[in-house]
Design a protein around this motif. Structure first.
Motif, short mmCIF file in Angstrom:
data_model
loop_
_atom_site.label_atom_id
_atom_site.label_comp_id
_atom_site.label_asym_id
_atom_site.label_seq_id
_atom_site.Cartn_x
_atom_site.Cartn_y
_atom_site.Cartn_z
N SER A 207 -13.71 -6.47 16.05
CA SER A 207 -14.25 -5.25 16.67
C SER A 207 -14.18 -4.06 15.73
N THR A 208 -13.03 -3.85 15.08
CA THR A 208 -12.88 -2.71 14.18
C THR A 208 -13.82 -2.83 12.99
N THR A 209 -13.89 -4.04 12.42
CA THR A 209 -14.78 -4.27 11.27
C THR A 209 -16.23 -4.00 11.66
N GLU A 210 -16.61 -4.43 12.87
CA GLU A 210 -17.98 -4.24 13.33
C GLU A 210 -18.31 -2.75 13.46
N LYS A 211 -17.38 -1.98 14.04
CA LYS A 211 -17.64 -0.56 14.23
C LYS A 211 -17.78 0.16 12.89
N GLU A 212 -16.93 -0.21 11.91
CA GLU A 212 -17.01 0.42 10.59
C GLU A 212 -18.34 0.07 9.91
N ALA A 213 -18.72 -1.20 9.99
CA ALA A 213 -19.96 -1.63 9.34
C ALA A 213 -21.17 -1.01 10.01
N ARG A 214 -21.12 -0.91 11.34
CA ARG A 214 -22.25 -0.30 12.06
C ARG A 214 -22.39 1.18 11.70
N TYR A 215 -21.27 1.87 11.61
CA TYR A 215 -21.32 3.29 11.28
C TYR A 215 -21.90 3.48 9.86
N SER A 216 -21.54 2.58 8.93
CA SER A 216 -22.09 2.67 7.58
C SER A 216 -23.61 2.45 7.61
N MET A 217 -24.07 1.51 8.45
CA MET A 217 -25.50 1.27 8.59
C MET A 217 -26.20 2.53 9.13
N LEU A 218 -25.61 3.13 10.16
CA LEU A 218 -26.21 4.32 10.75
C LEU A 218 -26.22 5.50 9.77
N GLU A 219 -25.18 5.60 8.96
CA GLU A 219 -25.14 6.67 7.95
C GLU A 219 -26.29 6.52 6.96
N ARG A 220 -26.53 5.28 6.57
CA ARG A 220 -27.64 5.04 5.63
C ARG A 220 -28.97 5.40 6.28
N LEU A 221 -29.15 5.02 7.53
CA LEU A 221 -30.40 5.35 8.24
C LEU A 221 -30.54 6.85 8.39
N ALA A 222 -29.41 7.53 8.60
CA ALA A 222 -29.44 8.98 8.83
C ALA A 222 -29.84 9.76 7.58
N ASP A 223 -29.79 9.11 6.41
CA ASP A 223 -30.25 9.77 5.19
C ASP A 223 -31.71 10.17 5.30
N ASP A 225 -33.23 10.55 8.57
CA ASP A 225 -33.47 10.96 9.96
C ASP A 225 -32.46 12.06 10.32
N ASP A 226 -32.92 13.30 10.32
CA ASP A 226 -32.03 14.43 10.58
C ASP A 226 -31.45 14.38 11.99
N ALA A 227 -32.24 13.92 12.95
CA ALA A 227 -31.74 13.86 14.34
C ALA A 227 -30.58 12.88 14.43
N LEU A 228 -30.71 11.74 13.76
CA LEU A 228 -29.63 10.76 13.77
C LEU A 228 -28.41 11.32 13.06
N MET A 229 -28.60 12.06 12.00
CA MET A 229 -27.48 12.66 11.29
C MET A 229 -26.72 13.63 12.20
N GLU A 230 -27.45 14.43 12.98
CA GLU A 230 -26.82 15.37 13.91
C GLU A 230 -25.99 14.63 14.95
N GLU A 231 -26.52 13.51 15.45
CA GLU A 231 -25.81 12.72 16.44
C GLU A 231 -24.51 12.15 15.87
N LEU A 232 -24.58 11.66 14.63
CA LEU A 232 -23.38 11.09 14.02
C LEU A 232 -22.32 12.17 13.80
N ILE A 233 -22.76 13.34 13.33
CA ILE A 233 -21.81 14.44 13.11
C ILE A 233 -21.15 14.86 14.42
N SER A 234 -21.92 14.78 15.50
CA SER A 234 -21.42 15.20 16.81
C SER A 234 -20.75 14.06 17.58
N ASP A 235 -20.57 12.93 16.92
CA ASP A 235 -19.96 11.75 17.56
C ASP A 235 -20.73 11.31 18.81
N ILE A 236 -22.03 11.42 18.75
CA ILE A 236 -22.90 10.95 19.84
C ILE A 236 -23.45 9.58 19.46
N GLU A 237 -23.26 8.62 20.33
CA GLU A 237 -23.78 7.28 20.08
C GLU A 237 -25.30 7.30 20.24
#
Length: 694
Positions: A207-223, A225-237
């Motif tokens: 579970s922990t490994t999955e969450k870390e890997a998923r967050y890294s994937m989302l960070e790359r996508l957010a490069d 997508d500004d809206a996704l970047m805002e959600e990640l900064i705000s801890d919004i899923e």
């Protein structure tokens, strides 16, 4: 509702064309077999090693256990039509991809986490990047590796200028990957042998490994997508639909290359791979735009491959980029009009007849005599034919053999048979070298030419023996001499008389032959000057050492003539006699062609490449990083043509198949000592043997 939208989108996309690319022995053909099994096109997955696969069905591919041409298979999966084209992984056959890749919608790059194969992977990825083809990676043989997938990403990333995006991570059990977690779906799957994976709960330990890997994937996508970047900064899923929209958009734009994992041999991870293609890969509209083809207009297709079959004649395998074609319809290509004689859907070597084909389809058009690989076909006789030739330039050849037919009655058939092979494979070059009295075949390597010659015999029943191509040696002279050439013959009636005095000397290297005259008092009339020059040139064809003579000058300084017996032929003969004598007296020397060779290798192979060049009497002129290619070097050397035989074989052996070179003529250099004597003796022996046979 979402499925309905997806179905409409699928119809709009048409049949999709997906390339399977990757380094040699990465498992592309095995993956094709797994895909065909999962899509229900074949009842069970055949083994490539056993010669039981749909791909690699040709006798040559079976014999050498490697892909030696592109293999095409069309299947239906979940209501959509897909054509997969399995591209050869060996660099010797990689040229075929250059006419195919521009027309594909996306590519699956099959790879391994093996540092030795990274340079070869880089060659594949660079081609896709240059053509702007969206691509994803399939990390194969996951069941046979113990390396962490994030470490694999670190190994593979240097091969790609496009950021790699980890989409799945493995589930480990006792050091073996038994399944995977899809980071976009947040679901876990357990592999089942040759069957779709089973959905399970995400193991607590992962579970922990999955969450870390998923967050890294989302960070790359957010490069991107500004809206996704805002959600990640705000801890919004972020909503799952938003994540998939980003994955789709960024794949199609070539901003990221997703990395999937699995085992082609076991069929593991294949269903998720197909579903990712179904939802995320673009369709024919995007390929059409990339090629600059207008959305509207008459039906149009691009020829991807040409095949000459034993019974069906010529087949042009083409992709329909716009509209549709009917069997029997007339099409125009750059060289003329043809009537379609059969339309067929392909599943490897198996063909099924069609009466009509539609936008996006990849089919075999029968008997289009004028169409060539890379040509555009259009259903409009008024089209501008000059705009219909779009084939990619063939790569420069790097290996050559001389051919001698075993049966002299096959000499006429050889040219016609090789012409068909060259039509199938434009990277083959066939040359009838008149000067060397040799027939030469050039190609991309030893195996490339071996396969071509096997086809020559199996398809066209022309058997040949292979010899080493003859080097075009030359000779010149060191000193200046003065000679008299005299031709006198009396045989009743008019005789023949010509008399010349020639001053013959060397010129600078590469300056060629020059003729002039300094005749005074009309010793030789002006009308004979051109005949004297022609006679001098006659003597240059075969010098005293037996080779053509270069870089000499001849000056006509004196002579005499007869008012009745002198003629153009008499003065030409006199000049040839005099010039031949002069060349023998002026200290003749042997010259060999030297090539400027640019060698490209991965960094770690630079010292080996230098040793290879030096061992071939090469003169190292310089070396440094290869511009625009991380991890590669360029070596510049001057190497005699006589030392080039099998250079590509040795170079590829030293670089895991990735190294290559480009060569061009640079200059002629003197050959001295025993080497020169051996060359002259061998040449004389060869001509004596030919004269005896004749």
């Amino acid at each position: 509702m979402g499925e309905t939208h997806s179905s409409h989108e699928a119809r709009a996309r048409g049949s999709r064309l997906i390339a399977l690319a990757g380094p040699f022995q990465s498992g592309k053909t095995t993956l094709l077999e797994a895909i065909l099994t999962h899509a229900g096109a074949i009842p069970r997955q055949g083994a490539v090693a056993a010669g039981a696969s749909v791909g690699d069905a040709s006798p040559e591919a079976r014999a050498h256990r490697m892909s030696v041409e592109a293999n095409v298979a069309t299947v239906d999966f979940m209501g959509d039509s897909y054509t997969f084209v399995d591209l050869p992984g060996s660099v010797e056959f990689a040229h075929e991809a250059r006419n195919i890749l521009p027309a594909v919608d996306a590519a699956i790059v099959v790879c391994e986490a093996d540092e030795r194969k990274v340079p070869a992977l880089q060659l594949v990825l660079r081609e896709l990047e240059e053509f702007g083809v969206p691509h994803l990676l399939f990390l194969n043989k996951i069941d046979a590796t113990t390396i962490d997938v994030r470490d694999a990403l670190t190994i593979l990333q240097p091969a790609s200028r496009t950021p790699l995006l980890l989409r799945q991570i493995p589930i480990w059990n006792n050091g073996v990957a038994v399944g995977f977690i899809d980071l976009a779906l947040e679901r876990a799957y357990v592999y089942r042998e040759h069957a779709p994976s089973e959905v399970v709960d995400i193991p607590k330990g992962e579970s922990t490994t999955e969450k870390e890997a998923r967050y890294s994937m989302l960070e790359r996508l957010a490069d991107y997508d500004d809206a996704l970047m805002e959600e990640l900064i705000s801890d919004i899923e972020p909503p799952r639909d938003q994540v998939f929209d980003d994955l789709t958009k960024e794949l199609r734009a070539g901003l990221v290359a997703p990395l999937f994992i699995g085992s082609a041999e076991r069929g593991a991870g294949v269903t998720r791979l197909l579903k990712a293609l179904r939802h995320e890969a673009p369709g024919v509209a995007e390929a059409r735009a990339r090629l600059g083809v207008a959305e509207s207009g008459p039906a149009l297709a691009r020829v991807l491959r040409t095949v000459h079959t034993s019974h069906g004649g010529k087949l042009s395998i083409a992709r329909v980029l716009r509209g549709g074609f009917d069997d029997g319809e007339t099409v125009l290509s750059v060289n003329g009009e043809d009537r379609i004689s059969g339309l067929s859907r392909l599943l490897g070597a198996n063909m099924s007849k069609l009466s009509r084909v539609h936008e996006g389809d990849v089919v075999a058009f029968g008997r289009l005599d004028h169409a060539q690989t890379g040509d555009t076909l259009v259903a409009d006789a008024r089209a501008d034919r000059s705009a219909l030739a779009t084939h990619a330039p063939a790569p420069d050849p790097v290996h050559a053999v001389a051919l001698v037919v075993k049966d002299r009655k096959d000499e006429m058939r050889l040219a016609a048979a090789v012409a068909k092979l060259v039509e199938e494979d434009p990277s083959l070059v066939f040359v009838h070298d008149q000067e060397m009295s040799q027939i030469k075949l050039y190609g991309q390597g030893e195996m490339h030419l071996r396969v071509a010659l096997e086809r020559l015999q199996s398809r066209f029943s022309v058997a040949v023996e292979v010899t080493k191509p003859t080097v075009a040696y030359r000779e010149t002279i060191r000193h200046k001499v003065t000679v008299r050439g005299r031709h006198k013959k009396q045989s009743g009636g008019h005789g023949q008389f010509g008399d010349v005095v020639l001053e013959v000397g060397p010129r600078g290297r590469g300056e060629g032959f020059a003729f002039s005259e300094r005749v005074h008092g009309g010793a030789v009339p002006k009308q004979y000057f051109s005949s004297v020059e022609a006679g001098c040139q006659d003597a240059l064809i075969h010098g005293p050492l037996g080779f053509p003579v270069v870089d000499v000058e001849a000056v006509l300084t004196d002579g005499s003539y007869h008012t009745v017996d002198s003629s153009d032929m008499a003065f030409r003969t006199a000049a040839r006699i005099g010039m031949s004598e002069a060349l023998g007296k002026a200290d003749p020397i042997l010259l060999e062609p030297v090539l400027a060779v640019d060698i490209y290798v991965p960094n770690e192979a630079m010292s080996r490449a230098t040793g290879i060049a030096s061992g071939r009497r090469g003169q190292i002129m310089g070396f440094g990083p290869r511009e625009g290619w991380d991890g590669w070097d360029k070596l510049e050397a001057l190497i005699p043509e006589a030392e080039m035989d099998n250079l590509i074989v040795e170079l590829r052996s030293a670089t895991a198949g990735a190294g290559f070179f480009r060569a061009r003529f640079d200059h002629l250099a003197e050959v001295v000592g025993k080497q020169a004597r051996d060359i002259v003796a061998a040449h004389a022996g060869h001509h004596a043997a030919r004269a005896a046979v004749g």
